[in-house]
Design an enzyme around this catalytic site. Sequence first.
Site, PDB file in Angstrom:
ATOM      1  CG  ASP A   8      -0.472   0.389   2.478  1.00 39.53           C
ATOM      2  OD1 ASP A   8       0.841   0.211   2.529  1.00 39.53           O
ATOM      3  OD2 ASP A   8      -1.108   0.332   3.565  1.00 39.53           O
ATOM      4  CB  CYS A  65       0.810  -2.377   4.840  1.00 35.55           C
ATOM      5  SG  CYS A  65       0.299  -3.300   6.335  1.00 35.55           S
ATOM      6  CB  THR A  67       1.744  -2.635  10.870  1.00 36.51           C
ATOM      7  OG1 THR A  67       0.515  -2.979  10.427  1.00 36.51           O
ATOM      8  CG2 THR A  67       1.517  -1.112  11.703  1.00 36.51           C
ATOM      9  CG  HIS A  98       7.681 -25.039  12.394  1.00 34.38           C
ATOM     10  ND1 HIS A  98       7.617 -24.634  13.584  1.00 34.38           N
ATOM     11  CD2 HIS A  98       8.938 -25.662  12.210  1.00 34.38           C
ATOM     12  CE1 HIS A  98       8.905 -25.025  14.278  1.00 34.38           C
ATOM     13  NE2 HIS A  98       9.762 -25.681  13.271  1.00 34.38           N
ATOM     14  CG  HIS A 134       5.951 -28.806  11.338  1.00 38.01           C
ATOM     15  ND1 HIS A 134       5.570 -27.964  12.418  1.00 38.01           N
ATOM     16  CD2 HIS A 134       6.996 -29.175  11.351  1.00 38.01           C
ATOM     17  CE1 HIS A 134       6.469 -28.042  13.116  1.00 38.01           C
ATOM     18  NE2 HIS A 134       7.397 -28.515  12.732  1.00 38.01           N
TER      19      HIS A 134
END
Length: 148
Positions: A8, A65, A67, A98, A134
Amino acid sequence: MKIAIGNDHGAVEYKDIIKAMLTEEGHEVIDCGTNSTDSCDYPDYAKAVADKVVSGEVEKGIVICGTGIGISIAANKVKGIRCGLCTNTTMARLTREHNDANVLSMGQRIIGIETAKDIVHTFLSTPFSNGERHKRRIEKITEIENNQ
């Protein structure tokens, strides 16, 4: 490797740096935007990257973005996506080993660019462990996704 990258307005700088780095290293990078710092909606770019991953057009995706949180949430809404938000290389390694994550998310306002580059390298170079526990857990995630 063929990689889709999207962002973004809060992560144009990192997207451009990472795209250039990957291209220089010989990867084919599909830029899903944005290329502007004008306010925009991160779900649009998360979906563009995620769609390319689930269709098989690319092997991996990267979304960025401010964060990394919103864009990772949006990417994970696309069936077949396992997007890991990473702030260090240990997280990048473990989300591949994992979770067999197929999309990496990062936040430009959260980590430095050198850390971001290291995270990208770790994410792209780490294979899935194929560990039974996993695989079982990923199957359960897929079951949840398929029953929604």
